[in-house]
Design a protein around this motif. Structure first.
Motif, short mmCIF file in Angstrom:
data_model
loop_
_atom_site.label_atom_id
_atom_site.label_comp_id
_atom_site.label_asym_id
_atom_site.label_seq_id
_atom_site.Cartn_x
_atom_site.Cartn_y
_atom_site.Cartn_z
N TYR A 54 -26.10 -14.45 16.04
CA TYR A 54 -26.03 -15.76 16.07
C TYR A 54 -25.07 -16.27 14.95
O TYR A 54 -25.21 -17.39 14.45
CB TYR A 54 -27.30 -16.23 16.00
CG TYR A 54 -28.25 -15.95 17.17
CD1 TYR A 54 -28.11 -16.59 18.54
CD2 TYR A 54 -29.31 -15.20 16.85
CE1 TYR A 54 -28.84 -16.27 19.28
CE2 TYR A 54 -30.03 -14.93 18.01
CZ TYR A 54 -29.81 -15.39 19.23
OH TYR A 54 -30.60 -15.10 20.22
N CYS B 121 -23.21 -18.16 7.55
CA CYS B 121 -24.15 -16.87 7.12
C CYS B 121 -23.13 -15.75 6.53
O CYS B 121 -23.85 -15.01 5.60
CB CYS B 121 -24.49 -16.40 8.37
SG CYS B 121 -25.54 -17.48 9.55
N ARG B 122 -22.31 -15.86 6.68
CA ARG B 122 -21.14 -14.93 5.83
C ARG B 122 -21.02 -15.26 4.51
O ARG B 122 -20.41 -14.49 3.50
CB ARG B 122 -19.89 -14.67 6.37
CG ARG B 122 -20.26 -14.31 7.94
CD ARG B 122 -18.67 -14.21 8.79
NE ARG B 122 -18.90 -13.84 10.02
CZ ARG B 122 -19.05 -14.47 11.09
NH1 ARG B 122 -18.80 -15.79 10.94
NH2 ARG B 122 -19.13 -13.92 12.11
N LEU C 25 -29.70 -20.98 10.81
CA LEU C 25 -30.20 -21.58 12.00
C LEU C 25 -31.48 -22.50 12.13
O LEU C 25 -31.44 -23.77 12.66
CB LEU C 25 -30.21 -20.54 13.11
CG LEU C 25 -30.31 -21.09 14.47
CD1 LEU C 25 -29.08 -21.89 15.07
CD2 LEU C 25 -30.64 -19.77 15.45
N THR D 77 -22.77 -17.36 11.97
CA THR D 77 -21.56 -18.26 11.78
C THR D 77 -21.04 -18.06 10.35
O THR D 77 -21.45 -17.11 9.54
CB THR D 77 -22.29 -19.69 12.01
OG1 THR D 77 -23.07 -20.01 11.00
CG2 THR D 77 -22.85 -19.92 13.39
N GLN D 78 -20.13 -18.96 10.31
CA GLN D 78 -19.43 -18.80 8.82
C GLN D 78 -20.34 -18.77 7.51
O GLN D 78 -20.25 -18.14 6.54
CB GLN D 78 -18.07 -19.78 8.81
CG GLN D 78 -17.32 -19.75 7.55
CD GLN D 78 -16.49 -18.41 7.56
OE1 GLN D 78 -16.03 -17.69 8.72
NE2 GLN D 78 -16.44 -17.61 6.41
N HIS E 193 -26.08 -10.79 8.58
CA HIS E 193 -25.22 -11.27 9.49
C HIS E 193 -24.41 -10.28 10.15
O HIS E 193 -23.77 -10.54 11.08
CB HIS E 193 -24.47 -12.42 8.66
CG HIS E 193 -23.34 -11.81 7.83
ND1 HIS E 193 -23.31 -11.52 6.41
CD2 HIS E 193 -22.19 -11.53 8.38
CE1 HIS E 193 -22.32 -11.08 6.18
NE2 HIS E 193 -21.31 -10.88 7.09
#
Length: 329
Positions: A296, A301-302, A321, A298-299, A291
């Protein structure tokens, strides 16, 4: 476990301790390989790709049992080899061989070619001296060398010829499975093509199974049947070579494909650009390890690491995704 599988890798992990202080206590762990799964089918070439430092060679060294895994299981032809002892592994060496990246360093400079190729047979078989010499000549001819090369030393050969000697040595015990650890990366482009063609001919002739490790996606596309893409110790995408190149699902795979040089300036490249470097395996990012370099991200992913999702036809990818798209469908 499928009957056609030569090698099964389940939950493979290899962590290296980082020690510090006067007592050299373990302060943290380098997660070189972190929960890797794949299988290699009989007579196929399985490509393992990724940037330097992603864990490809560590996977190979663990499969070869040069180093012991931290966790996970390894099966060769249906038999678990994860914890085999030294003598049992010695017997298994006949079936599993390796060709290293740089033939100059993998060949003993003090030994002539005859002794280099003969050494595995002298160690693992009961062939007579005459039978061994006959077999060495036969192997050299098989890889495109000649009888007059028998008494030469490695430094007297070109890089491509040295790699042919290394391949002859790997074939000396009639193995079933060969690990090819970037065997052409140290060679000129024209010589690379010759070695690749040789490997393909040998695979067909002797019904060999290959694990081919490389960072060269053009080469991997040419030689592999299936591919797995590694990033920071984990497989992020895998599948048949056609699907991986025509429809890459993971942003990392897409970026790697976009980075392949194209000789035609009229062909427009895409916009997926791989920026920054691979994070340290000593302190990997939380969530999806990619990430920090993904456009791409997003939260989620973190915060949470994605699981590999089967999208059909044996094509899998680990990306939130893709998971969101599957849920919406």
């Amino acid at each position: 476990m499928q009957t056609g599988d030569v090698l099964i890798v389940e939950g493979l992990k290899k962590y290296f301790p980082v020690r510090a202080g006067l007592l050299l206590k373990t302060k943290r762990w380098v997660k070189a390989v972190d929960d890797v799964d794949f299988e290699i089918r009989r007579t196929e070439t399985f490509g393992l790709v990724g940037e330097s430092g992603c864990g490809k060679t560590t996977v190979a060294r663990t499969i070869l049992r040069v180093i012991d895994p931290t966790a996970g299981r390894l099966f060769f032809e249906g038999v678990e080899i994860t914890h085999l002892g030294r003598e049992e592994m010695r017997k298994l060496r006949r079936d599993i061989q390796v060709v290293f990246q740089d033939p100059f360093w993998s060949l003993n400079p003090r030994m002539i070619v005859k002794d280099i190729v003969a050494e595995p047979m002298e160690t693992h078989t009961r062939l007579t001296k005459h039978e061994v010499e006959h077999r060495v000549i036969e192997l050299l001819e098989t890889v495109g060398l000649a009888k007059e090369h028998l008494r030469r030393y490695p430094h007297e050969f070109s890089g491509g010829q040295r790699q042919r000697i290394a391949i002859a040595r790997a074939l000396s015990l009639n193995p079933k499975f060969i690990v090819l650890d970037e065997p052409t990366s140290a060679l000129d482009v024209s010589v690379q093509a010759q070695i690749i063609n040789l490997l393909e001919e040998l695979q067909e002739k002797f019904q060999l199974t290959y694990l081919y490790i490389s960072h060269d996606l053009n080469l991997i596309q040419h030689i592999s049947d299936r591919i797995a893409v590694m990033y920071l110790g984990r497989i992020v995408e895998s599948g048949p070579v056609e699907g991986m190149f025509s429809n890459p699902l993971h942003p990392y795979t897409q970026a790697l494909l976009e980075a392949i040089p194209v000789p035609d300036p009229s062909i427009k490249k895409g916009k997926v650009i791989l920026e920054g470097g691979v994070p340290s395996p000593e302190n990997p990012p939380l969530g999806c390890k990619f990430h920090t370099r993904c456009h791409y991200a997003t939260q989620i992913c973190r915060e949470r690491e994605p699981e590999l999702i089967d999208t059909g036809g044996g094509h899998t990818a680990a990306c939130h995704l893709i998971g969101a798209q599957s849920a919406a469908a």
